[in-house]
Scaffold this active site. Structure first.
Site, PDB file in Angstrom:
ATOM      1  N   LYS A 142       0.848  -1.186   0.000  1.00 20.13           N
ATOM      2  CA  LYS A 142       0.000   0.000   0.000  1.00 20.13           C
ATOM      3  C   LYS A 142       0.887   1.240   0.000  1.00 20.13           C
ATOM      4  CE  LYS A 142      -3.079   2.903   2.535  1.00 20.13           C
ATOM      5  NZ  LYS A 142      -3.518   3.325   3.873  1.00 20.13           N
ATOM      6  N   GLY A 198      -8.243   9.263  10.055  1.00 20.67           N
ATOM      7  CA  GLY A 198      -8.484   9.303  11.495  1.00 20.67           C
ATOM      8  C   GLY A 198      -9.562  10.264  11.937  1.00 20.67           C
ATOM      9  N   ALA A 252      -9.766   5.616   4.594  1.00 22.59           N
ATOM     10  CA  ALA A 252      -9.724   6.770   5.502  1.00 22.59           C
ATOM     11  C   ALA A 252     -11.071   7.468   5.602  1.00 22.59           C
ATOM     12  CB  ALA A 252      -8.659   7.785   5.102  1.00 22.59           C
ATOM     13  N   GLY A 253     -11.404   7.847   6.835  1.00 24.44           N
ATOM     14  CA  GLY A 253     -12.596   8.643   7.097  1.00 24.44           C
ATOM     15  C   GLY A 253     -13.741   7.902   7.734  1.00 24.44           C
ATOM     16  N   ASN A 263      -8.830   1.711  10.257  1.00 28.57           N
ATOM     17  CA  ASN A 263      -8.034   1.409  11.439  1.00 28.57           C
ATOM     18  C   ASN A 263      -8.634   2.087  12.667  1.00 28.57           C
ATOM     19  OD1 ASN A 263      -4.443   1.584  12.258  1.00 28.57           O
ATOM     20  ND2 ASN A 263      -6.148   0.830  13.428  1.00 28.57           N
ATOM     21  N   THR A 264      -8.621   3.422  12.666  1.00 23.36           N
ATOM     22  CA  THR A 264      -9.031   4.180  13.842  1.00 23.36           C
ATOM     23  C   THR A 264     -10.461   3.868  14.270  1.00 23.36           C
ATOM     24  OG1 THR A 264      -7.547   5.949  13.119  1.00 23.36           O
ATOM     25  CG2 THR A 264      -9.119   6.496  14.840  1.00 23.36           C
TER      26      THR A 264
END
Length: 337
Positions: free
Chosen positions: A180, A241, A267-268, A289-290
């Site tokens: 990635k 994040g 993301a987001g 992830n977050t």
């Protein structure tokens, strides 16, 4: 037999507002069979009183009875979906959820969340070995790279040169070529630097890497990345994040429509509904992830994300209804009691 005797052998009923005749001594179940209805799938009201379905075979009809027989419009048998896998760079996966390995309390919690998510790919950062404590636990002690696909990423790289160097080390360390790529423009927004990203993609592709590339939600830029050798396009849904959810549905949909490689939102995502939205747009997967790691209960959130991705994918495949400007009744007005 006289006409009056013959008439006595039949009962006159009113069924759903229409006159009907049936032989004397018939039960409600007999009437249902005469109407070619399955008694297990209807509800019957006789003279204003609902008749329990279990007794339809014992309740005899009488001359002059008024019956309402109803069922549910729509519905149907549950059809189990065929296996719906996806492929990137010739490698096939069942789960469309990719999860990260940062921000968890410890590696054990990370591994438990991964198990709950059903994900088959995890992103891993390339960092220096802790040479001051050789007994420190390592991610590979908890997540087996022989069972789970490791996707080395270039998190924290702000130039294409740094990113390429990092992935060269990753390939040397673990033999990975599916990677990635993300090249960040600046630290406040963590938005991609697309010029550096495009240059790094070309270098990596020429060196035999298979880069899945984090990018802005630009359909033109996405196509340029694909032409440069990206094996997957990964537009952000919102800043890394942030948990803001999918803020750019139109442009992500345009990227999906124009791409000939997999498209994954990266993301987001903040909660399960965000993951479902990404999949409903036609994306091949979602990376997060977050949203899992910073949930109060990461394991439960991981399960929620698994279900959301599956639900969003099924909704996309089923083809949503058209939107309308005005109301439209879901139950037909014909046959109204």
């Amino acid at each position: 037999m006289t006409a009056s005797q013959a008439a006595a052998q039949f009962l006159s009923l009113t069924v759903n507002g229409e006159p009907r005749r049936i032989h004397a001594g018939a039960t409600i179940a007999d009437l249902a069979a005469d109407l070619e209805l399955n008694p297990a799938k209807v509800a019957v009201e006789r003279n204003g009183v609902i008749v329990p379905r279990s007794t339809l075979g014992q309740v005899a009809l009488a001359d002059g009875d008024v019956l309402e027989i109803v069922h549910f419009v729509g519905g149907g048998d549950v059809i189990q979906p065929a296996e719906d896998s996806w492929t990137v760079a010739g490698r096939t996966f069942r789960s469309r959820l990719i999860v990260g390995t940062g921000k968890y309390k410890d590696f054990a919690q990370n591994a438990a969340a991964l198990e709950a998510s059903g994900a088959e790919i995890v992103t891993v950062a390339v960092r220096r070995v802790n040479i001051s404590d050789r007994n420190a636990p390592m991610l590979t002690d908890f997540i087996d790279p022989r069972r789970i696909t490791y996707l080395p990423n270039t998190a924290g790289c702000f130039t294409g040169e740094e990113a390429v160097r990092t992935l060269r080390l990753a390939r040397e360390a673990g033999g990975w070529d599916l990677v990635k790529l993300e090249v960040l423009g600046e630290a406040r927004t963590l938005y991609p630097d697309m010029r550096e990203t495009l240059k790094a993609t070309e270098v990596l592709a020429n060196e035999g890497f298979l880069p899945m590339v984090y990018c802005v939600d630009d359909p033109i830029g996405a196509k340029q990345l694909e032409d440069a050798g990206a094996v997957a396009i990964m537009p952000l849904g919102a800043p890394i994040g942030s948990g803001l959810g999918i803020q750019n549905r139109v442009t992500i949909r345009l990227i999906v429509e124009g791409a000939s490689v997999p498209v994954l939102v990266d993301a987001g995502v903040g909660t399960a509904s965000d993951a479902a939205v990404a999949m409903e747009l036609g994306c091949d997967g979602v990376l997060m992830n977050t949203a899992i790691a910073e949930a109060k209960d990461p394991i439960r959130m991981a399960r929620a994300m698994k279900l959301a991705v599956e639900a969003g994918r099924e909704a996309y495949r089923s083809g949503r209804m058209a939107t309308r400007k005005y109301a439209d009744p879901s139950s037909p007005l014909a046959g109204l009691i």
